[in-house]
Design an enzyme around this catalytic site. Structure first.
Site, PDB file in Angstrom:
ATOM      1  N   VAL A  16      -3.353 -14.669  -4.657  1.00  0.00           N
ATOM      2  CA  VAL A  16      -4.597 -13.937  -4.370  1.00  0.00           C
ATOM      3  C   VAL A  16      -5.759 -14.459  -5.221  1.00  0.00           C
ATOM      4  CG1 VAL A  16      -5.670 -11.656  -4.201  1.00  0.00           C
ATOM      5  CG2 VAL A  16      -3.208 -11.881  -3.807  1.00  0.00           C
ATOM      6  N   LYS A 107      -1.129  -2.287  -6.395  1.00  0.00           N
ATOM      7  CA  LYS A 107      -0.674  -0.959  -5.927  1.00  0.00           C
ATOM      8  C   LYS A 107       0.341  -0.354  -6.868  1.00  0.00           C
ATOM      9  CE  LYS A 107       1.434  -4.410  -3.730  1.00  0.00           C
ATOM     10  NZ  LYS A 107       0.963  -5.535  -2.933  1.00  0.00           N
ATOM     11  N   GLY A 189       3.556 -16.864   0.487  1.00  0.00           N
ATOM     12  CA  GLY A 189       2.734 -16.079  -0.455  1.00  0.00           C
ATOM     13  C   GLY A 189       2.659 -14.600  -0.107  1.00  0.00           C
ATOM     14  N   ASP A 203       7.332  -1.468  -2.423  1.00  0.00           N
ATOM     15  CA  ASP A 203       5.939  -1.878  -2.224  1.00  0.00           C
ATOM     16  C   ASP A 203       5.267  -0.954  -1.190  1.00  0.00           C
ATOM     17  OD1 ASP A 203       3.794  -4.168  -2.436  1.00  0.00           O
ATOM     18  OD2 ASP A 203       4.086  -3.837  -0.298  1.00  0.00           O
ATOM     19  N   LYS A 207       2.201   1.982  -1.504  1.00  0.00           N
ATOM     20  CA  LYS A 207       1.023   2.009  -0.622  1.00  0.00           C
ATOM     21  C   LYS A 207       0.899   3.356   0.093  1.00  0.00           C
ATOM     22  CE  LYS A 207       1.219  -2.985   0.083  1.00  0.00           C
ATOM     23  NZ  LYS A 207       1.836  -4.034   0.899  1.00  0.00           N
TER      24      LYS A 207
END
Ligand code: NAP
Ligand code: HSE
Length: 433
Positions: A16, A107, A189, A203, A207
């Site tokens: 990122v 997150k 990625g 994950d 979120k």
């Protein structure tokens, strides 16, 4: 237009961070023309300053000392794209105390320590923005916070992990092997540094905790979310899903009723004509239901270098304008002003796909049906197939029922001498109930 240069520090130059640097370099003039701010990257924090990088970066810009960002009075925005929880929180609190606004994709941190970070930022008079932390490039946090602010949101449901959607899509459409396709997602990625967070559902759980907190105005943390990942999904489950007219997706689901909310992440059978069934590869989609707007759907790339960097840069542009107009930190970011009870998984209601391996003998199906009946579980459809000389596989789909009734029935069924194993149980959403 009055010109202003705003210096930024970037923590992290991986997937990122590299995307963010590319956009700042490529779109400097374009952003300046839009908002009258010239963005300048002053420092980039990495673990290893000697590592070869994918894009050219001046050695003086790279640092392995976070205080080169947090303590530099010239840096006004700290872009955190390195991940991590405890150490990262300390670094960000240090940046906040030193007057820097924060833009983060993290997150993990926001789902655990969001409240503390918002409070510290408000006291310090700086902004905290985290659009990139949910669903990569899709705008969802700002739409929920601002555009839908006048709605009572009752449901948020969607595909919010790109890695697992990529894996399930490839297992379904190409028959790919789980481990091979996970490696591909890592190479592209999409995956977290430790992909366990993706494939075990954590994950997505972080979120949905963030989205539920914003949507329902009550604090929902990671610990409040029931989490199951995709590691138990087999090629047999995928084949049965196809045969029965479904596809398997990992969904984040949050629902609100007066006084209480539920939040869960688990694999789901959804009808193949359901709008979420067509969301493939690393794409994400989030369905939001509000009392005024009705049903809305947000769709786009949910992970990867440039989509995530796009979300980061949207926040950077907003913060830069706030700094320019001296309005940064004037708005309290936390909107969790209600306190609602979190439902347990046993209280939640769904339909269920249940796959059992049993002895191929007369009366087995009837004995299983009778246990379900006694526990109030009504069966919608059944498929039975021979497996070898003496075994059979029974696949059934229940009508909608509380989870606890299904769990109670399965506990009894597991103890029947004719039942070898309960091979898998997957909830069904969007079916005919
Ligand atoms: P990544 O490729 O693993 O990059 C992490 C970067 O941070 C690397 O440059 C690394 O330095 C640096 N770093 C890590 N820990 C550090 C520490 N303690 N001190 C200094 N530098 C450190 O990660 P990523 O995929 O870009 O993800 C970054 C963040 O964005 C995570 O919070 C992730 O959850 C979030 N995110 C990622 C995506 C995605 O699609 N990848 C999408 C949305 C959100 P070195 O280069 O020296 O190793
Ligand atoms: N690992 C995450 C995913 C990155 O696969 O969705 C985006 O948050």
């Amino acid at each position: 237009m009055e010109m202003k240069t705003i210096k930024v520090g970037i923590m992290g130059m991986g997937t990122v961070g590299t995307g963010v640097m590319k956009i700042i370099e490529a779109q400097r003039e374009y952003i300046y023309n839009k908002i009258g701010v010239n963005l300048e990257i002053k420092k980039v924090l990495v673990r290893d300053v000697t590592k070869e990088r994918n894009i050219p970066v001046h050695p003086e810009v790279l640092t392995d000392n976070y205080e080169d960002i947090t303590k530099d009075p010239e840096i006004k925005i700290c872009i955190e794209v390195m991940g991590g929880v405890d150490t990262t929180k300390d670094m960000l609190l240090d940046a906040i105390e030193n007057g820097k606004s924060i833009v983060t994709a993290n997150k993990d941190l926001m789902a655990i320590s969001g409240k503390e970070i918002f409070e510290k930022a408000y006291q310090a008079g700086v902004d905290v923005k985290f659009e990139a932390s949910v669903a990569g490039g899709i705008p969802i946090i700002r739409p929920l916070k601002d555009c839908l602010a006048a709605n009572r949101v009752s449901e948020i449901m969607g595909i919010i992990n790109g890695t697992t959607n990529y894996i399930l899509t490839n297992m379904t459409e190409k028959g790919s092997n789980f481990q091979d396709v996970l490696r591909e997602a890592q190479d592209l990625g999409y995956a977290e540094a430790d992909p366990t967070a993706d494939i075990e559902g954590f994950d997505a759980a972080r979120k949905i905790a963030i989205l539920a907190s914003i949507g329902f105005n009550t604090r929902v943390t990671l610990n409040d979310v029931h989490v199951e990942g995709i590691t138990k999904i087999t090629s047999q489950d995928i084949a049965y899903a196809k045969e029965l007219g479904f596809v398997i997706k990992l969904l984040g689901i949050a629902k609100a009723e007066p006084g209480e909310v539920e939040a869960r992440v688990h694999p789901v059978f959804i009808p193949k004509n359901h709008p979420l069934a067509a969301v493939n590869d690393a794409f994400n989609a989030i369905y939001v239901k509000g009392d005024a707007v009705g049903e809305t759907m947000f769709y786009g790339p949910g992970a990867g270098e440039m989509p995530t960097a796009s979300a980061i840069m949207g926040d950077v542009v907003e913060v830069a304008q706030n700094i320019k107009t001296e309005t940064a930190g004037k708005r309290y970011n936390c909107t969790c002003f209600e306190k609602r009870r979190i439902k347990t998984i046993g209280e939640m209601e769904a339909q269920y796909y249940i796959r059992l391996t049993v002895k191929d003998q007369p009366g087995v199906l009837a004995s299983i049906a009778s246990v379900f009946g006694n526990q109030g579980v009504s069966i919608g459809s059944v498929v039975q197939k021979r497996r070898g000389e003496e075994m059979a596989e029974i696949v059934l789909i229940t009508h909608g029922i509380k989870e606890q009734n299904v769990q109670d029935a399965l506990q009894i069924i597991q103890g029947l001498s004719t039942v070898e194993v309960v091979s898998n149980v997957i909830r069904v959403e969007g079916g005919n109930n």
